[in-house]
Motif scaffolding. Structure first.
Motif, short mmCIF file in Angstrom:
data_model
loop_
_atom_site.label_atom_id
_atom_site.label_comp_id
_atom_site.label_asym_id
_atom_site.label_seq_id
_atom_site.Cartn_x
_atom_site.Cartn_y
_atom_site.Cartn_z
N LYS A 1 0.83 -1.19 0.00
CA LYS A 1 0.00 0.00 0.00
C LYS A 1 0.88 1.26 0.00
CE LYS A 1 -4.06 -0.44 1.96
NZ LYS A 1 -5.07 -0.62 3.03
N PHE A 2 1.94 1.19 0.81
CA PHE A 2 2.88 2.32 0.84
C PHE A 2 3.45 2.61 -0.55
CE2 PHE A 2 7.30 3.56 0.67
CZ PHE A 2 7.30 4.76 1.37
N ASP B 1 2.24 1.81 -3.43
CA ASP B 1 1.19 2.32 -4.30
C ASP B 1 0.95 3.80 -4.04
OD1 ASP B 1 -0.74 1.66 -6.31
OD2 ASP B 1 -2.28 2.01 -4.79
N LYS B 2 0.88 4.16 -2.79
CA LYS B 2 0.61 5.55 -2.40
C LYS B 2 1.73 6.47 -2.91
CE LYS B 2 0.46 6.97 1.95
NZ LYS B 2 0.10 6.82 3.41
N ASN B 3 2.94 5.97 -2.88
CA ASN B 3 4.08 6.77 -3.31
C ASN B 3 4.43 6.57 -4.79
OD1 ASN B 3 5.44 8.24 -0.86
ND2 ASN B 3 4.61 6.30 -0.12
N LYS B 4 3.52 5.90 -5.47
CA LYS B 4 3.67 5.65 -6.90
C LYS B 4 5.01 5.01 -7.28
CE LYS B 4 0.20 8.82 -8.57
NZ LYS B 4 -0.79 8.17 -7.65
#
Lengths: 218, 218
Positions: free
Chosen positions: B168-169, B171-174
């Motif tokens: 998730k991290f 993904d959030k930080n692309k």
DNA sequence: AATAAATTTTAGACAAAGCTAAATATTTGT
DNA sequence: ACAAATATTTAGCTTTGTCTAAAATTTATT
């Protein structure tokens, strides 16, 4: 479909000129550079697979399903030809053999994206139309340059007179096979033409125009 | 070389990790999803053709000629992968199967021009190096992001921790697999890093860095 | 209409690449 | 060192696509 099956399907399609004509065993054998007996075997198999209609001694034609496959192959072949010429600087006459191999690559996404990458071209470098994903496409016809109406655009695909003086003239005026020609204007009096070729406009006599073949899609 | 022969050559090459190690019949059979007896047959043929060295019961290795062929196949495979990702918007994980087909297309000009069209790329979308026309290339190694020196650039190829919070991290930080990451700076005190990813600069903790694999060529 | 010529099919073989089952080597465990 | 386990090869069969030679069918000729 195997590679070989696909080649036979294409051969039947092309010998039938795109229409759904029946073609003879011998004609296929000649086109494929193989023996008639091999053709009989393969054609039986294609028939069993629902790709072709085959009556012994009576020739073969493609079923609707077979035609779909043929059109998909033609589409792939021509898109790859455009790619080779436009993106990889291949010339007009070098593309066929390579496209012949590339057309067998199986990936729907590949074809769709290639089409997009090329800007959805309508014709290949030989002026032949590219079937749409659904298999629709316009017919191409070959006409002499002097026979087409003003406003027509097509691809130069051949010469009627191939004498050295004429070829020299073409070379000097930078008219080459594969070039796109647009007819801008026509002089009623002597049949001479204004044409646009590679961004340039030139004036040519009727005699020249009667010796240049154009492939146009309408 | 036939399609099948080429596939065996590639398998032997990859099982030998690019070095000229001898590989076992069983290993090849597993990789090719075929039976050991089929491998024996093919390996004999490759040996007769001067592509492989084969001693019954002792395994196979590629001859110099065989290695050349393998490198040419690897080169083609990786160039096509770059093409698919860069020009046709394929993603990281969709390219392999299609490249597997494209690599068998035979045309020296095609490969040369493709290379040029892509701007002579050094690595493929998985961070693996592309052999030059002559067959030279750098080795790629996989390292954790926290282990590489400042200034290193590589491609993100995997995670050590695949727990949902970590993913998730990312993904959030692309941060995605296939992204190119450049290490800009390293904080001595806590091991945190400044990295550049997709034109953006971000700061990540040492804990993140110890869980991201980078493929680098040196 | 009958026969010759051309076309097409059938029958039987072959090469490539694969498989199964049985035989043979090699490696391993004790 | 020797039996058991594992790996590899051999032998024989299958499928795909091709070929040659012979048989069958259609088309052309007189």
């Amino acid at each position: 479909m195997t590679l070989s099956e696909e080649d036979y399907i294409k051969a039947i399609y092309h010998l039938g000129k795109g229409e759904n004509t029946t073609v003879s065993t011998n004609a296929i054998a000649e086109k494929m550079e193989t023996k008639p007996s091999s053709v009989t075997d393969m054609v039986k198999k294609l028939s069993e697979k629902g790709v072709a209609n085959y009556k012994p001694y009576k020739g073969v034609s493609l079923t609707e399903y077979g035609q779909k496959i043929a059109l998909s192959l033609v589409r792939k072949h021509r898109l790859w030809e455009v790619f080779l010429v436009e993106k990889l600087d291949f010339s007009w006459d070098e593309v066929h053999e390579v496209a012949e191999q590339l057309e067998h690559v199986k990936s729907e996404k590949l074809v769709d994206q290639l089409d997009k990458h090329l800007g959805f071209p309508q014709v290949d470098p030989h002026g032949d139309p590219i079937p749409s994903k659904k298999g629709e496409f316009k017919k191409a016809i070959k006409k002499l340059l002097n026979e087409v109406p003003i406003g027509t655009s097509g691809i130069c695909v051949g010469v009627k007179d191939s004498s050295p003086p004429f070829l020299k003239f073409l070379d000097k005026n930078k008219i080459a096979l594969g070039d796109t020609i647009l007819v801008l204007d026509k002089e009623e009096f002597d049949g001479s033409l204004d044409i646009q070729i590679k961004e340039k406009t030139i004036h040519i006599s009727n005699q020249i125009a009667t010796n240049l073949f154009l492939k146009i899609t309408e």
